[in-house]
Design an enzyme around this catalytic site. Sequence first.
Site, mmCIF file in Angstrom:
data_model
loop_
_atom_site.group_PDB
_atom_site.id
_atom_site.type_symbol
_atom_site.label_atom_id
_atom_site.label_comp_id
_atom_site.label_asym_id
_atom_site.label_seq_id
_atom_site.Cartn_x
_atom_site.Cartn_y
_atom_site.Cartn_z
ATOM 1 N N SER A 41 -9.986 -0.625 6.678
ATOM 2 C CA SER A 41 -9.297 -0.487 5.291
ATOM 3 C C SER A 41 -8.641 -1.855 5.090
ATOM 4 O O SER A 41 -8.186 -1.569 3.846
ATOM 5 C CB SER A 41 -8.611 0.663 5.372
ATOM 6 O OG SER A 41 -9.252 1.707 5.348
ATOM 7 N N LYS A 45 0.809 -1.352 -0.058
ATOM 8 C CA LYS A 45 -0.050 -0.076 0.130
ATOM 9 C C LYS A 45 0.951 1.184 -0.186
ATOM 10 O O LYS A 45 1.816 1.361 0.942
ATOM 11 C CB LYS A 45 -0.684 -0.107 1.317
ATOM 12 C CG LYS A 45 -1.958 0.868 1.267
ATOM 13 C CD LYS A 45 -2.692 0.879 2.588
ATOM 14 C CE LYS A 45 -3.948 2.040 2.476
ATOM 15 N NZ LYS A 45 -4.858 1.813 3.662
ATOM 16 N N SER A 48 -9.790 1.836 2.723
ATOM 17 C CA SER A 48 -9.024 2.902 1.794
ATOM 18 C C SER A 48 -7.795 1.958 1.077
ATOM 19 O O SER A 48 -7.170 2.137 0.244
ATOM 20 C CB SER A 48 -8.190 3.543 2.638
ATOM 21 O OG SER A 48 -7.220 2.954 3.498
#
Length: 483
Positions: free
Chosen positions: A175, A76, A151
Site C-alpha cells: 500500500s 494517511k 490503500s
Amino acid sequence: MLNKTLAGLAKGLQQGEFSSVELAQAYLQRIKNEDSKYNSFITVTEELALQQAAAADASRAAGNASIMTGLPIAHKDIFCTQGVRTSAGSKMLDNFISPYDATVIRKFNAAGSVTLGKTNMDEFAMGSSNESSFYGPSRNPWNTQHVPGGSSGGSAAAIAAGLAPAATGTDTGGSIRQPAAFCNLTGLKPTYGRVSRYGMIAYASSLDQGGPMAQTAEDAAMMLNVMAGMDPLDSTSVERAVPDYTANLDAPLAGLKIGLPKEFFSASLNPEIAALVRAAVTEYEALGATVKEVSLPNTALSVPAYYIVAPAEASSNLSRFDGVRYGYRCEDPTDLEDMYKRTRGEGFGTEVKRRIMVGTYALSEGFYDAYYKKAQQIRRLIQQDFVRVLSEVDVIMGPTTPTPAFKLGEKTSDPVEMYMEDIFTLSLNLAGLPGMSIPCGMSNGLPVGLQIIGNYFAEEKLLNVAHKFQQATDWHTLKPAGL
Ligand code: GLN
C-alpha cells in the site's frame, strides 16, 4: 513556492524565501481549489496546520529550527491524530476523534512539521485502488478516470496533484509501493519493526509497516529520519540505531550486485512495464552495477498465503469495533446481540466484511491447520527464498505492479483480480523485508514503478540506490499535464 521537493522547501524556509505560515496557506488554498477533482483528503486540518506553522516560524526566529521545521506533510487517515477525526476510511470510525497521537504523528510534530490533513484510503487499508473507502475513491492525477492505487491512494494522489509535498503511508501488502508506482512517486516500505505501529490502526499486525511517500528518495530519507526508531509503546519495534538516512545517498554504486527474479518477469507482466524495468536495470549497469538472474520460486504462492494471513489477523483486529467503546453504533438496538450485529453490519463495507469472513473461517477449529498454519508455512518458505537470494546479491529489482493504474471500476467486481495486482509487493511483507518503488518510465501516459528490495534494515542502501538513479534520470520529475 509550491511544486518543490521537501528538500527544496526546507532550503526556501532556511533562506527566508517564504515563511512556514505562507507555505501552509499556499497548500491549504490549493487543496481548497483542487481537491474536488482528486478526493485525496478526508479531513483538512487547516486550524492545526496554521497553528503549527506559526510555531515553526517562531522556533526558526529563535534559532531552533531543524531540517523538518515548518515542512507541510499529509498523513494517511490510519494514524491516530489527537483532536482530529481518524477514520481509517471507514464509516465505523467516521465519528472517531482520536484522544492521542500515533508515535509517527508525535515524531513529525516534535520535528516541527505541519499537518495539512488526513488522506483518503481504502477502508481499514484493505484494497489496491482506494475504491473501498467510505468517503469515495480518490482519483489518479495522471488521469482521473484511473485509480491512484491503494490503500494509501489519497496520500499518493495528494502528492502527485501538488496538494502536499510529501505524505505518510502504510504498507501491509504493497500500500505504499503500489500507489507510489501508479502516481509517479518514491515510496518506501521499511523493514518490519523499523517504524513504530503505535497508534496506527491495525489491519494485519505482523505485516503492517508505516513509511514515507515522497517526490524523491532524498525526501523519503528525510522523512524516514523522523519516523524510524524503537518505541517502548510498540513491542515489535526494533532496538537498533537509526542512521542518518540522508548521509549516504550519494555513495557510488560501483560493484552493486542486482538480482532479477525470473518469476517477476512472467507472462502476467505487462510487456511495456517489463521493458521499462529492464531499461532501468541497464541504467544501473551504466552506474557500475552488475546484474544476474535469480529465482524466488514461491512468488506465485504469495497471493494465496497473504490472503489467508492478512484476513486472519484482520478478523481478530477488527473484533474491537463492536459499538461499545468507540466508533459507530447502530440506532435503537433491541438487545446486545442486535447491537453487535447491526453495528458491524452497518459500519463495515463489503470488502472488510469479506476479509472478516475469510479470516474467521481460516482461523476456525478444523480449518486452522489446513489454511492458517499452511499459509504460515508458505510464508516461511517465501522468506527463506529471499534470505538465500539476498546472500548472493545486494538488492533485488523488478516491477512494482503487473500493470499501470487501472480504470475506476475495472476490477471491483472480481476481488481475486484485484488481489493479483499485489503479486510483486506482498512477498516482502510476508518476509518482513524493506522495499521501495521509484518512477522508471511511462506507459500510455501512466507512470511505471521500479521495485527495489533490500535485506533487513538496508533502508540506507535502498535510498542510496534510488537516489543515484534519480540523479541520472528524470522520470521522477515528470508531473501530470497542467501541474
Ligand atoms: N492490497 C493489499 C490488501 O488489500 C495490500 C493493502 C495494504 O498494503 N494495506 O490487503
